[in-house]
Design a protein around this motif. Structure first.
Motif, PDB file in Angstrom:
ATOM      1  N   VAL A   1       4.561   0.839   1.335  1.00  0.00           N
ATOM      2  CA  VAL A   1       5.290   1.621   0.260  1.00  0.00           C
ATOM      3  C   VAL A   1       5.900   2.921   0.485  1.00  0.00           C
ATOM      4  N   PRO A   2       5.018   3.783   1.275  1.00  0.00           N
ATOM      5  CA  PRO A   2       5.402   5.019   1.617  1.00  0.00           C
ATOM      6  C   PRO A   2       6.843   4.951   2.632  1.00  0.00           C
ATOM      7  N   ARG A   3       7.181   3.795   3.124  1.00  0.00           N
ATOM      8  CA  ARG A   3       8.293   3.703   3.911  1.00  0.00           C
ATOM      9  C   ARG A   3       9.575   3.300   3.088  1.00  0.00           C
ATOM     10  N   LEU A   4       9.157   2.589   1.959  1.00  0.00           N
ATOM     11  CA  LEU A   4      10.204   2.167   1.085  1.00  0.00           C
ATOM     12  C   LEU A   4      10.859   3.335   0.077  1.00  0.00           C
ATOM     13  N   LYS A   5       9.920   4.137  -0.243  1.00  0.00           N
ATOM     14  CA  LYS A   5      10.151   5.231  -0.998  1.00  0.00           C
ATOM     15  C   LYS A   5      10.896   4.677  -2.383  1.00  0.00           C
ATOM     16  N   PRO A   6      10.078   3.777  -3.100  1.00  0.00           N
ATOM     17  CA  PRO A   6      10.645   3.240  -4.586  1.00  0.00           C
ATOM     18  C   PRO A   6      10.905   4.582  -5.518  1.00  0.00           C
ATOM     19  N   ASP A   7      11.811   3.947  -6.660  1.00  0.00           N
ATOM     20  CA  ASP A   7      11.685   5.209  -7.522  1.00  0.00           C
ATOM     21  C   ASP A   7      10.443   4.828  -8.612  1.00  0.00           C
ATOM     22  N   VAL A   8      10.166   3.645  -8.685  1.00  0.00           N
ATOM     23  CA  VAL A   8       9.071   3.335  -9.589  1.00  0.00           C
ATOM     24  C   VAL A   8       8.139   2.342  -8.812  1.00  0.00           C
ATOM     25  N   LEU A   9       6.705   2.688  -8.909  1.00  0.00           N
ATOM     26  CA  LEU A   9       5.960   1.901  -8.385  1.00  0.00           C
ATOM     27  C   LEU A   9       5.046   1.193  -9.584  1.00  0.00           C
ATOM     28  N   ILE A  10       4.855  -0.263  -9.439  1.00  0.00           N
ATOM     29  CA  ILE A  10       4.284  -0.765 -10.655  1.00  0.00           C
ATOM     30  C   ILE A  10       2.920  -1.219  -9.804  1.00  0.00           C
ATOM     31  N   MET A  11       1.583  -0.811 -10.477  1.00  0.00           N
ATOM     32  CA  MET A  11       0.434  -1.054  -9.728  1.00  0.00           C
ATOM     33  C   MET A  11      -0.424  -1.535 -10.500  1.00  0.00           C
ATOM     34  N   ASP A  12      -1.063  -2.566 -10.188  1.00  0.00           N
ATOM     35  CA  ASP A  12      -2.157  -3.297 -11.096  1.00  0.00           C
ATOM     36  C   ASP A  12      -3.419  -2.530 -10.666  1.00  0.00           C
ATOM     37  N   VAL A  13      -4.107  -2.388 -11.807  1.00  0.00           N
ATOM     38  CA  VAL A  13      -5.369  -1.364 -11.528  1.00  0.00           C
ATOM     39  C   VAL A  13      -6.499  -2.318 -10.695  1.00  0.00           C
ATOM     40  N   ASN A  14      -6.724  -3.691 -11.075  1.00  0.00           N
ATOM     41  CA  ASN A  14      -7.666  -4.247 -10.370  1.00  0.00           C
ATOM     42  C   ASN A  14      -6.982  -5.097  -9.154  1.00  0.00           C
ATOM     43  N   LEU A  15      -7.257  -4.621  -8.046  1.00  0.00           N
ATOM     44  CA  LEU A  15      -6.822  -5.363  -6.759  1.00  0.00           C
ATOM     45  C   LEU A  15      -8.054  -5.806  -5.976  1.00  0.00           C
ATOM     46  N   PRO A  16      -7.973  -6.849  -5.267  1.00  0.00           N
ATOM     47  CA  PRO A  16      -8.803  -7.426  -4.479  1.00  0.00           C
ATOM     48  C   PRO A  16      -9.533  -6.612  -3.602  1.00  0.00           C
ATOM     49  N   ASP A  17      -8.892  -5.842  -2.579  1.00  0.00           N
ATOM     50  CA  ASP A  17      -9.405  -5.043  -1.482  1.00  0.00           C
ATOM     51  C   ASP A  17      -9.637  -3.542  -2.036  1.00  0.00           C
ATOM     52  N   ILE A  18      -8.684  -2.977  -2.328  1.00  0.00           N
ATOM     53  CA  ILE A  18      -8.783  -1.478  -2.728  1.00  0.00           C
ATOM     54  C   ILE A  18      -8.295  -1.407  -3.988  1.00  0.00           C
ATOM     55  N   SER A  19      -9.119  -0.449  -4.753  1.00  0.00           N
ATOM     56  CA  SER A  19      -8.808  -0.279  -6.285  1.00  0.00           C
ATOM     57  C   SER A  19      -7.671   0.407  -6.439  1.00  0.00           C
ATOM     58  N   GLY A  20      -7.017   0.020  -7.544  1.00  0.00           N
ATOM     59  CA  GLY A  20      -5.710   0.794  -7.819  1.00  0.00           C
ATOM     60  C   GLY A  20      -5.632   2.070  -7.824  1.00  0.00           C
ATOM     61  N   VAL A  21      -6.835   2.671  -8.433  1.00  0.00           N
ATOM     62  CA  VAL A  21      -6.886   4.071  -8.260  1.00  0.00           C
ATOM     63  C   VAL A  21      -6.953   4.668  -7.013  1.00  0.00           C
ATOM     64  N   GLU A  22      -7.592   4.030  -5.943  1.00  0.00           N
ATOM     65  CA  GLU A  22      -7.643   4.626  -4.596  1.00  0.00           C
ATOM     66  C   GLU A  22      -6.091   4.532  -3.952  1.00  0.00           C
ATOM     67  N   CYS A  23      -5.460   3.487  -4.371  1.00  0.00           N
ATOM     68  CA  CYS A  23      -4.091   3.297  -3.826  1.00  0.00           C
ATOM     69  C   CYS A  23      -3.431   4.547  -4.327  1.00  0.00           C
ATOM     70  N   VAL A  24      -3.339   4.740  -5.622  1.00  0.00           N
ATOM     71  CA  VAL A  24      -2.612   5.785  -6.213  1.00  0.00           C
ATOM     72  C   VAL A  24      -2.898   7.199  -5.416  1.00  0.00           C
ATOM     73  N   ALA A  25      -4.258   7.306  -5.265  1.00  0.00           N
ATOM     74  CA  ALA A  25      -4.721   8.422  -4.601  1.00  0.00           C
ATOM     75  C   ALA A  25      -4.059   8.781  -3.437  1.00  0.00           C
ATOM     76  N   GLN A  26      -4.026   7.721  -2.578  1.00  0.00           N
ATOM     77  CA  GLN A  26      -3.317   7.841  -1.290  1.00  0.00           C
ATOM     78  C   GLN A  26      -1.995   7.844  -1.157  1.00  0.00           C
ATOM     79  N   LEU A  27      -1.282   7.165  -2.233  1.00  0.00           N
ATOM     80  CA  LEU A  27       0.137   7.023  -2.140  1.00  0.00           C
ATOM     81  C   LEU A  27       0.749   8.209  -2.831  1.00  0.00           C
TER      82      LEU A  27
END
Lengths: 213, 579
Positions: A45-71
Motif C-alpha cells: 500500500v505505501p507504494r500505491l499511495k491511495p486516497d482512501v484505504l478501506i481496512m477490515d479490522v479482523n485480519l487473519p495475520d496482522i490485526s487491522g489496528v497494527e496495520c493502521v499503526a504501521q501504514l
C-alpha cells in the motif's frame, strides 16, 4: 471531477468482490489495490499511495489496528476507514488512535459506503457517540509515561473541541451541535479533524509500543 | 584354717576369724532372661558387675507376670556369691532365693539309719548381725517319739540340701533330753556344750562332733561372744557345689529305746541363701518405674557391691494415660480436619473441574459463534451488498414488487448479520463487563436511532465500575432495551428519546424514555400491538431483573430495567481465581 483512488484490505473473498464491484461501477472511484491480508497490504500500500484505504479490522495475520499503526505514518495523504462490527468498540477506538479517520459498521450498504468515502474526502469527520465518549475519557487520563520511552507529548483538547465532544456524547447530531453552539456544521468538521489529529498524536506512540510487544 | 586355743587363759585367739574372711569374689551376677507373661521379653547375654546398668525394659501394664532369671557369672565359683534380688519400687528389702539347710535326727539300729527326721533351716534368723560371733541366737526345741527298733539317735547339722546353697550357720547349746516311761527325770545329754564355761573348750566340741562333707573347711569351730566367749559349731558354706556338716561322733550317739520321748534343743543363728541360678516372680505390677537388682552378697549376707540392675517401666495401659486421651482427641481433630480438607479439596476439584468444563464449553460456544460470524456474517454481508447493487442496477427495469422483494432480501440479510453479531457478542465472555455492555448498547442504539431518524440523548454515567455482567443476563437485558427503543421508534411518534444508564456495584439501571404519544398501561393487555411490553417483562424475569413501565396518553413513555449485580461480583471473583 478527480478520481478517488481506493485500496482495500479484506480477508473474505465474497466481500472483497462485492466491495470492489461497488467502486468499479462508480466513475469517480478507482480501485487500485485489493489485499487479502495485512502483511501484503503493509508491503504494497505505501507504494500505491491511495486516497482512501478501506481496512477490515479482523485480519487473519496482522490485526487491522497494527496495520493502521504501521501504514498511517507512511501515508499522510491517505484517509483510512475501518470496516468493523459493533462489538469492537475498543478496537475501533484503537484504530482511530493509530491513525484511522473513520469507521463503517458491517454490513455496509453500497450507498452508505460510497457516501462515507465521499464525505471523508470532502473533509467530513464522522464519529459515533460511543467513540466520542471514549475519546473524552482518553483525554481526561494523564498521558502514559513509561520508563523506557520518552514521555508522550501532552496534548489537550481545546475548549470548543471539548464542548463539541460533550454534546456529541449526549446524542446531539452535528446539526444540533451547530445550533447549540451557534457554529456552522463545517466548523464542527474542522473541530473533529483537530480532535482526530490530537488523538493520533497522543495515542499513536502508545499504540505502536503496545503492538510491537 | 587354723584355730588356736590358749589353754592357760580365757582368751580366745581370734586368728581364725581373720582366716575365715572371704576370698575376693570373682565374676559377677547376671540377669539372663526376663519373661513377661511367660514369654521372653529380653535375653541379656551377660551382665553385669561393678555397678553397670542395663537399658530400661518397658512392659505394658496389661502384663500379668514378670519373671526375672538370674545367676552368678561365671557359674559355680568359689567363693560363691550369694545372690539376692530386690525390685526397687516394690520390695522394701533384699530377698534371698529360697534355700533350705537341715538339722537331721538319725535314728539308728546297730549303727544303721532306720529313720530320719529333718528340720529345715531357711533364710536369716532374727537378730542376725552378719557374723556368728555377735548375732543373737534362736532357741529351738523339737520333740519326737523314738520310732520302733531304734536304739540310738544321732544329730547332724548339714548344709547339704540344694547344692547351690551358701550361708553361715552358728550352732550352740545343742542338747538332748530323753524321757523314758517309768523314769522320774529325763536324761540330759549336753553333747559337748555343757553348762559352764569351764567345761567349754574346742577340744570338748571336737570330741563330740565331727566335721564331714565334701570339703573339709565348711564345718568349722567358731566362737560366740555372748554371754561369755565360748566355742560353737559353725557351718560356713561359700561353695555352690560342695557341702559340709557337723554330726555327733558315733561314740556320742545317744542311746534310746522305742517309745522314748525325745526333746532336742539347740540355739542357732544363720543366714542362708543361694548362689543361683534363680528367678524372681512379680505379678500385676502397677504402672511406674522400678529397678530390678540382683546383687552378690557374701555367704554371711554382707554386700559386696557387685550387682546387676535392670530398670523396668511399667507402661500404663493407653486408656489410663491422660496423654492417650489428648492424643486421641488430637487425632480425632486431625482426622476431622483431614477429612474436612479432603472433602474441601474434593469440592474444590469438582468446582475447578466444573469451571474448566464450563470454560471449555464457553470456548467451544465462542468458536462456534465466531465461525458463524465469520462465515455467515461475511456471506450475508455479501448477499446484502450484492442484492442492493442488483436493486440499484435494475430498479428502473423491473416491477416495483420485484424491486421491493430484492430490497427485502437485502434487508433480511442485513438483519441476519446484526442478529449473528448480537449472538456472538452475547456468548463472548470478554464482553462480561458493564462497560462493554454499555458501549455495545449505545453503539447499536445510535446506529438504529440514526437510521430511524429519531433524535436522542444519551445520559450515560461516567466512570463505569468494573463489574461483571454475565452472558445470559447481558443478552436478556440487551434484548429488552432494544425492544424498548424499537417500540419508541415505531409506535411512540416521539421526536426525542432518552437513554439513561445508571450503575453502581449493586445495580445496573437503564431507562428508555420518549416524549411521544404514550398510552394507558391499564389497557395494555387488550392491545394486541403491545406484545413488546410482554416480551420485555419476560426477558427481565428471565434475568431476575426488575421492569418498570410508566406511561400516560400524551405524556410519553418511560421504561426502566434494573438488574442486580451483587451475584455477578462473586462470579468475577471465581473467574479471577480460575485464571
Amino acid at each position: 471531477m478527480s478520481v478517488i483512488r481506493i485500496a482495500m484490505v479484506e480477508d473474505d473473498a465474497r466481500l472483497r468482490c462485492a466491495i470492489s464491484e461497488v467502486f468499479s461501477k462508480e466513475k469517480d472511484f478507482e480501485c487500485v489495490g485489493v489485499f487479502a491480508n495485512g502483511q501484503t497490504a503493509i508491503d504494497e500500500v505505501p507504494r500505491l499511495k491511495p486516497d482512501v484505504l478501506i481496512m477490515d479490522v479482523n485480519l487473519p495475520d496482522i490485526s487491522g489496528v497494527e496495520c493502521v499503526a504501521q501504514l498511517a505514518p507512511q501515508l499522510p495523504g491517505t484517509q483510512i476507514i475501518m470496516l468493523t462490527v459493533f462489538q469492537d468498540t475498543d478496537t475501533i477506538f484503537n484504530a482511530l488512535g493509530a491513525g484511522a479517520h473513520g469507521y463503517l459498521v458491517k454490513p455496509v450498504m453500497p450507498a452508505k459506503l460510497l457516501e462515507a468515502v465521499r464525505e471523508i474526502r470532502a473533509g467530513g469527520v464522522p464519529m459515533s457517540r460511543t467513540i466520542a465518549r471514549k475519546v473524552i475519557d482518553f483525554f481526561q487520563q494523564p498521558p502514559p509515561r513509561q520508563h523506557d520511552i520518552a514521555p508522550v507529548e501532552d496534548v489537550v483538547l481545546g475548549k470548543r473541541e471539548q464542548q463539541v465532544l460533550d454534546l456529541l456524547v449526549q446524542g446531539y447530531s452535528y446539526k444540533e451541535i451547530g445550533n447549540e453552539l451557534d457554529i456552522k456544521v463545517s466548523t464542527i468538521g474542522t473541530h473533529m479533524q483537530r480532535i482526530y489529529s490530537k488523538l493520533h498524536v497522543r495515542s499513536r506512540r502508545e499504540i505502536i509500543e503496545r503492538y510491537k510487544r | 584354717m587354723k584355730t588356736t586355743w590358749s589353754p592357760g587363759g580365757r582368751r580366745y585367739a581370734l586368728i581364725m576369724l581373720a582366716s575365715l574372711g572371704w576370698g575376693k569374689l570373682r565374676g559377677g551376677v547376671v540377669i539372663t532372661d526376663v519373661l513377661v507373661d511367660n514369654k521372653a521379653a529380653a535375653h541379656m547375654a551377660i551382665q553385669e558387675s561393678e555397678g553397670g546398668a542395663l537399658s530400661p525394659l518397658r512392659v505394658q501394664e496389661s502384663a500379668h507376670s514378670i519373671v526375672f532369671r538370674f545367676t552368678e557369672s561365671p557359674f559355680r565359683n568359689r567363693p560363691a556369691a550369694r545372690l539376692r534380688y530386690r525390685l526397687e519400687g516394690y520390695d522394701s528389702s533384699w530377698h534371698d532365693l529360697p534355700l533350705k539347710m537341715r538339722v537331721l535326727l538319725h535314728f539308728q539300729t546297730s549303727g544303721q539309719i532306720i529313720f530320719q527326721q529333718e528340720y529345715f533351716l531357711e533364710g536369716e534368723t532374727a537378730g542376725w548381725s552378719g557374723s556368728v560371733e555377735t548375732s543373737e541366737y534362736l532357741a529351738c526345741r523339737k520333740e519326737i517319739e523314738v520310732p520302733e527298733r531304734a536304739d540310738s539317735v544321732k544329730i547332724a547339722f548339714v548344709t547339704h540340701g540344694d547344692n547351690v546353697g551358701v550361708g553361715v550357720i552358728g550352732i550352740d547349746a545343742v542338747r538332748l533330753a530323753v524321757e523314758r516311761h517309768g523314769d522320774a527325770r529325763p536324761t540330759i545329754y549336753d553333747l559337748g556344750f555343757g553348762q559352764g564355761m569351764d567345761t567349754h573348750n574346742p577340744h570338748d566340741l571336737r570330741s563330740y562332733w565331727m566335721s564331714e562333707g565334701s570339703v573339709i573347711d565348711i564345718a568349722q569351730l567358731g566362737v560366740r561372744r555372748s554371754p561369755l566367749l565360748h566355742p560353737i559349731l559353725v557351718l560356713r558354706d561359700d561353695d555352690a557345689i560342695n557341702y559340709g556338716n557337723w554330726s555327733l561322733k558315733p561314740a556320742h550317739v545317744v542311746p534310746v529305746m522305742p517309745g522314748d520321748w525325745l526333746t532336742v534343743e539347740w540355739r542357732i543363728a544363720h543366714s542362708i541363701g543361694s548362689s543361683g541360678p534363680g528367678e524372681a516372680r512379680y505379678a500385676d505390677l502397677k504402672p511406674g518405674t522400678y529397678t530390678f537388682r540382683v546383687a552378690a552378697f557374701r555367704p554371711n549376707g554382707e554386700a559386696t557391691g557387685v550387682e546387676c540392675a535392670l530398670p523396668i517401666t511399667i507402661v500404663p495401659a493407653l486408656y489410663r494415660r491422660g496423654e492417650f486421651w489428648l492424643v486421641l482427641l488430637a487425632l480425632g481433630i486431625a482426622g476431622a480436619a483431614l477429612l474436612a480438607r479432603a472433602t474441601e479439596a474434593a469440592r474444590v476439584r469438582r468446582c475447578v473441574a466444573a469451571m474448566k468444563y464450563e470454560q471449555a464449553l464457553e470456548c467451544e460456544r465462542i468458536r462456534i459463534a465466531r465461525d458463524l460470524h465469520d462465515e455467515m456474517g461475511a456471506g450475508l454481508s455479501a448477499i446484502a451488498m450484492q442484492s442492493d447493487s442488483i436493486y440499484r442496477e435494475c430498479c428502473n427495469c423491473v416491477s416495483p414488487e420485484t424491486g421491493q422483494r430484492i430490497q427485502s432480501v437485502c434487508q433480511t440479510a442485513m438483519e441476519l448479520v446484526r442478529a449473528v453479531d448480537e449472538i456472538v457478542w452475547a456468548v463472548n465472555p470478554a464482553n462480561d463487563t458493564v462497560e462493554r455492555f454499555v458501549n455495545y448498547l449505545t453503539q447499536c442504539a445510535e446506529h438504529y436511532l440514526d437510521m430511524a431518524g429519531l433524535r436522542f440523548r444519551f445520559d450515560v454515567q461516567r466512570e463505569l465500575p468494573d463489574v461483571i455482567l454475565a452472558g445470559a443476563m447481558r443478552h436478556s437485558l440487551f434484548m429488552a432495551v432494544k425492544e424498548a427503543i424499537c417500540n419508541a421508534a415505531k409506535h411512540a411518534k416521539a421526536d426525542l428519546l432518552w437513554l439513561r444508564v445508571r450503575v453502581n456495584t449493586v445495580e445496573l439501571a437503564i431507562t428508555v424514555e420518549d416524549n411521544g404519544v404514550g398510552f394507558d398501561p391499564g389497557c395494555l393487555t387488550k392491545d394486541g400491538t403491545r406484545n413488546g411490553v410482554a416480551n420485555m417483562r419476560r426477558r427481565m424475569e428471565e434475568s431476575a431483573g426488575r421492569f418498570e413501565l410508566w406511561s400516560e396518553p400524551g405524556q410519553g413513555t418511560r421504561v426502566t430495567f434494573t438488574v442486580s449485580l451483587a451475584q455477578e461480583i462473586t462470579g468475577a471473583a471465581d473467574r479471577s481465581t480460575l485464571q
